[in-house]
Motif scaffolding. Structure first.
Motif, PDB file in Angstrom:
ATOM      1  N   ASP A 144     -16.236  22.441  47.992  1.00  8.57           N
ATOM      2  CA  ASP A 144     -15.034  21.679  47.684  1.00  8.57           C
ATOM      3  C   ASP A 144     -14.929  20.438  48.575  1.00  8.57           C
ATOM      4  N   THR A 145     -15.188  20.624  49.864  1.00  9.79           N
ATOM      5  CA  THR A 145     -15.110  19.508  50.813  1.00  9.79           C
ATOM      6  C   THR A 145     -16.196  18.475  50.542  1.00  9.79           C
ATOM      7  N   GLY A 146     -17.420  18.947  50.346  1.00  8.35           N
ATOM      8  CA  GLY A 146     -18.537  18.038  50.080  1.00  8.35           C
ATOM      9  C   GLY A 146     -18.363  17.271  48.790  1.00  8.35           C
ATOM     10  N   ALA A 147     -17.892  17.960  47.749  1.00 15.99           N
ATOM     11  CA  ALA A 147     -17.690  17.307  46.456  1.00 15.99           C
ATOM     12  C   ALA A 147     -16.637  16.207  46.568  1.00 15.99           C
ATOM     13  N   LYS A 167     -13.488  14.240  39.147  1.00 18.54           N
ATOM     14  CA  LYS A 167     -14.703  14.921  39.592  1.00 18.54           C
ATOM     15  C   LYS A 167     -15.939  14.212  39.040  1.00 18.54           C
ATOM     16  N   THR A 168     -16.967  14.121  39.881  1.00 17.71           N
ATOM     17  CA  THR A 168     -18.197  13.440  39.484  1.00 17.71           C
ATOM     18  C   THR A 168     -19.408  14.351  39.664  1.00 17.71           C
ATOM     19  N   ILE A 169     -20.468  14.027  38.951  1.00 16.16           N
ATOM     20  CA  ILE A 169     -21.719  14.791  39.079  1.00 16.16           C
ATOM     21  C   ILE A 169     -22.290  14.624  40.471  1.00 16.16           C
ATOM     22  N   GLU A 170     -22.218  13.398  41.002  1.00 15.76           N
ATOM     23  CA  GLU A 170     -22.727  13.141  42.353  1.00 15.76           C
ATOM     24  C   GLU A 170     -21.983  13.994  43.380  1.00 15.76           C
ATOM     25  N   GLY A 171     -20.655  14.076  43.221  1.00 16.80           N
ATOM     26  CA  GLY A 171     -19.857  14.890  44.132  1.00 16.80           C
ATOM     27  C   GLY A 171     -20.194  16.361  44.000  1.00 16.80           C
ATOM     28  N   SER A 172     -20.394  16.812  42.766  1.00 15.91           N
ATOM     29  CA  SER A 172     -20.730  18.206  42.511  1.00 15.91           C
ATOM     30  C   SER A 172     -22.049  18.585  43.187  1.00 15.91           C
ATOM     31  N   ILE A 173     -23.050  17.748  43.004  1.00 15.82           N
ATOM     32  CA  ILE A 173     -24.356  18.010  43.623  1.00 15.82           C
ATOM     33  C   ILE A 173     -24.248  17.947  45.142  1.00 15.82           C
ATOM     34  N   GLY A 174     -23.519  16.931  45.632  1.00 13.64           N
ATOM     35  CA  GLY A 174     -23.344  16.789  47.078  1.00 13.64           C
ATOM     36  C   GLY A 174     -22.642  17.985  47.686  1.00 13.64           C
ATOM     37  N   GLY A 175     -21.649  18.522  46.972  1.00 11.69           N
ATOM     38  CA  GLY A 175     -20.945  19.691  47.467  1.00 11.69           C
ATOM     39  C   GLY A 175     -21.854  20.901  47.567  1.00 11.69           C
ATOM     40  N   ILE A 208     -21.917  26.792  42.255  1.00 11.91           N
ATOM     41  CA  ILE A 208     -21.741  26.298  40.877  1.00 11.91           C
ATOM     42  C   ILE A 208     -20.610  27.042  40.174  1.00 11.91           C
ATOM     43  N   THR A 209     -20.565  28.367  40.350  1.00 10.90           N
ATOM     44  CA  THR A 209     -19.506  29.164  39.717  1.00 10.90           C
ATOM     45  C   THR A 209     -18.137  28.747  40.232  1.00 10.90           C
ATOM     46  N   GLY A 210     -18.047  28.480  41.526  1.00 10.60           N
ATOM     47  CA  GLY A 210     -16.783  28.034  42.106  1.00 10.60           C
ATOM     48  C   GLY A 210     -16.307  26.737  41.494  1.00 10.60           C
ATOM     49  N   GLN A 211     -17.230  25.820  41.263  1.00 11.45           N
ATOM     50  CA  GLN A 211     -16.863  24.539  40.651  1.00 11.45           C
ATOM     51  C   GLN A 211     -16.420  24.723  39.201  1.00 11.45           C
ATOM     52  N   ILE A 212     -17.056  25.655  38.497  1.00  8.90           N
ATOM     53  CA  ILE A 212     -16.638  25.952  37.117  1.00  8.90           C
ATOM     54  C   ILE A 212     -15.244  26.565  37.124  1.00  8.90           C
ATOM     55  N   GLY A 213     -14.968  27.426  38.121  1.00 11.71           N
ATOM     56  CA  GLY A 213     -13.644  28.019  38.246  1.00 11.71           C
ATOM     57  C   GLY A 213     -12.569  26.970  38.466  1.00 11.71           C
ATOM     58  N   ASP A 214     -12.906  25.953  39.259  1.00 10.81           N
ATOM     59  CA  ASP A 214     -11.999  24.830  39.496  1.00 10.81           C
ATOM     60  C   ASP A 214     -11.700  24.100  38.186  1.00 10.81           C
ATOM     61  N   LEU A 215     -12.750  23.849  37.408  1.00  9.07           N
ATOM     62  CA  LEU A 215     -12.579  23.169  36.123  1.00  9.07           C
ATOM     63  C   LEU A 215     -11.773  24.031  35.144  1.00  9.07           C
ATOM     64  N   LEU A 216     -11.994  25.339  35.191  1.00 10.08           N
ATOM     65  CA  LEU A 216     -11.263  26.251  34.311  1.00 10.08           C
ATOM     66  C   LEU A 216      -9.767  26.171  34.591  1.00 10.08           C
ATOM     67  N   GLU A 217      -9.399  26.177  35.863  1.00 11.36           N
ATOM     68  CA  GLU A 217      -7.989  26.068  36.223  1.00 11.36           C
ATOM     69  C   GLU A 217      -7.411  24.725  35.775  1.00 11.36           C
ATOM     70  N   SER A 218      -8.192  23.659  35.920  1.00 15.37           N
ATOM     71  CA  SER A 218      -7.748  22.338  35.467  1.00 15.37           C
ATOM     72  C   SER A 218      -7.522  22.336  33.955  1.00 15.37           C
TER      73      SER A 218
END
Length: 259
Positions: A144-147, A167-175, A208-218
Motif C-alpha cells: 500500500d505504501t509503495g504503490a 491507482k496506476t500500474i507503475e504504483g502497483s508493481i512498485g508496491g 497482488i491479492t491485497g491490491q485486488i481487495g482494495d479495488l473490490l472495496e472501491s
C-alpha cells in the motif's frame, strides 16, 4: 494528511498489543470490527441497523468470528449453518415484508460471509501462526505504501480507471517490489517454507491479492455511491476501508487451508 498519520499511529499503538496478547481480547476486538464493518455495509445499502435483516446478519457475522474457539471441523459447521440459517430467516422475512428483495438477501449474506471468514481467519492465524500473520500485515502495508509513493512519483498508466482512477500500474508493481524486498528480510528470520521460491510466491500472492481487495472495496463503494464506508477512523474512513486488502487475503488463505 496529518489527521491520517495521527490516526494510523494511534491505531498501531492500540492494535499491536492486542495482536501480541491474542486470546479472547483479540477475538472480542475482531468480532467487534466485523460487526462494525457489516454495519457499514448496511448503511451503504440504506438498511436500518436496528431492522430485522441487519440484526440477523450482525449476529451471524459475530458467531462466525467467535467460532474460532470451536474445533476446526465444528467451526466449519458453525460457518455453514450460520450462513444457511441467516439466509433462510431472511427469505422468510422477505415473504412477510416484500421490500426485502432476494437480491438484498444475496448481498447481505455474501458480505456477511466475506467479512466473517476474513476476521475469523485473522484470529485463527494469530493462534496458529503469528509469524505468517505478521508477514501478511507487513506485505499489505508495504504494498500500500509503495504503490502510493511510487504511483505519485512515476505513475502514468491507470490500473483500473473506472473503479479507482488514482491507482496506476507503475504504483502497483512498485508496491509489490517494495513488499518483496521487506518480506525477503523478514522471511530470512521467519521462513514459511524451506523453498525460497515458495516463500517468494507467497509474498507475491499476498501483495497482488491485497491490491485486488482494495479495488473490490472501491467497486462496492462506487456501486453504492459512497466515498468512505464509515467514519470510525478519521482520515482513513471505516473498517471496510482500512481492512479492504486484508479481508480478501485472509479469505484466500482460508480457501487454501492455510488458516
Amino acid at each position: 494528511m496529518l489527521t491520517r498519520i495521527l490516526t494510523a499511529i494511534i491505531a498501531l499503538v492500540l492494535f499491536i498489543p492486542i495482536i501480541l496478547i491474542g486470546s479472547w481480547p483479540l477475538a472480542i476486538v475482531m468480532t467487534s470490527l466485523a460487526v462494525i464493518g457489516l454495519a457499514e455495509f448496511h448503511k451503504m445499502k440504506k438498511i436500518t441497523i436496528t431492522s430485522v435483516p441487519a440484526l440477523l446478519s450482525l449476529i451471524g457475522v459475530a458467531l462466525m468470528v467467535l467460532s474460532v474457539y470451536f474445533p476446526v471441523l465444528f467451526a466449519v459447521e458453525v460457518f455453514t449453518r450460520t450462513i444457511s440459517l441467516v439466509m433462510i430467516l431472511l427469505f422468510l422475512y422477505s415473504i412477510a415484508f416484500t421490500r426485502l428483495t432476494t437480491q438484498d438477501i444475496g448481498e447481505i449474506t455474501l458480505i456477511m460471509t466475506y467479512i466473517g471468514i476474513g476476521f475469523y481467519s485473522f484470529v485463527s492465524l494469530r493462534f496458529s501462526n503469528l509469524p505468517l500473520l505478521i508477514l501478511v500485515l507487513l506485505v499489505i502495508w508495504a504494498t500500500d505504501t509503495g504503490a502510493y509513493l511510487i504511483g505519485r512519483k512515476i505513475g502514468k498508466t491507470k490500473l483500473a480507471p473506472n473503479i479507482s482512477p488514482n491507482k496506476t500500474i507503475e504504483g502497483s508493481i512498485g508496491g509489490t517490489i517494495l513488499a518483496s524486498a521487506l518480506a525477503f528480510v523478514y522471511l530470512f528470520y521467519f521462513p514459511q517454507s524451506d523453498s525460497l521460491f515458495a516463500n517468494f510466491l507467497l509474498v507475491i500472492i499476498i501483495s497482488i491479492t491485497g491490491q485486488i481487495g482494495d479495488l473490490l472495496e472501491s467497486k462496492i463503494k462506487r456501486e453504492y455511491h459512497t466515498k468512505d464506508s464509515g467514519k470510525l477512523l478519521p482520515g482513513h474512513g471505516g473498517v471496510l476501508d482500512r481492512f479492504d486488502s486484508l479481508l480478501l487475503v485472509l479469505n484466500l488463505l482460508f480457501i487454501l487451508g492455510i488458516v
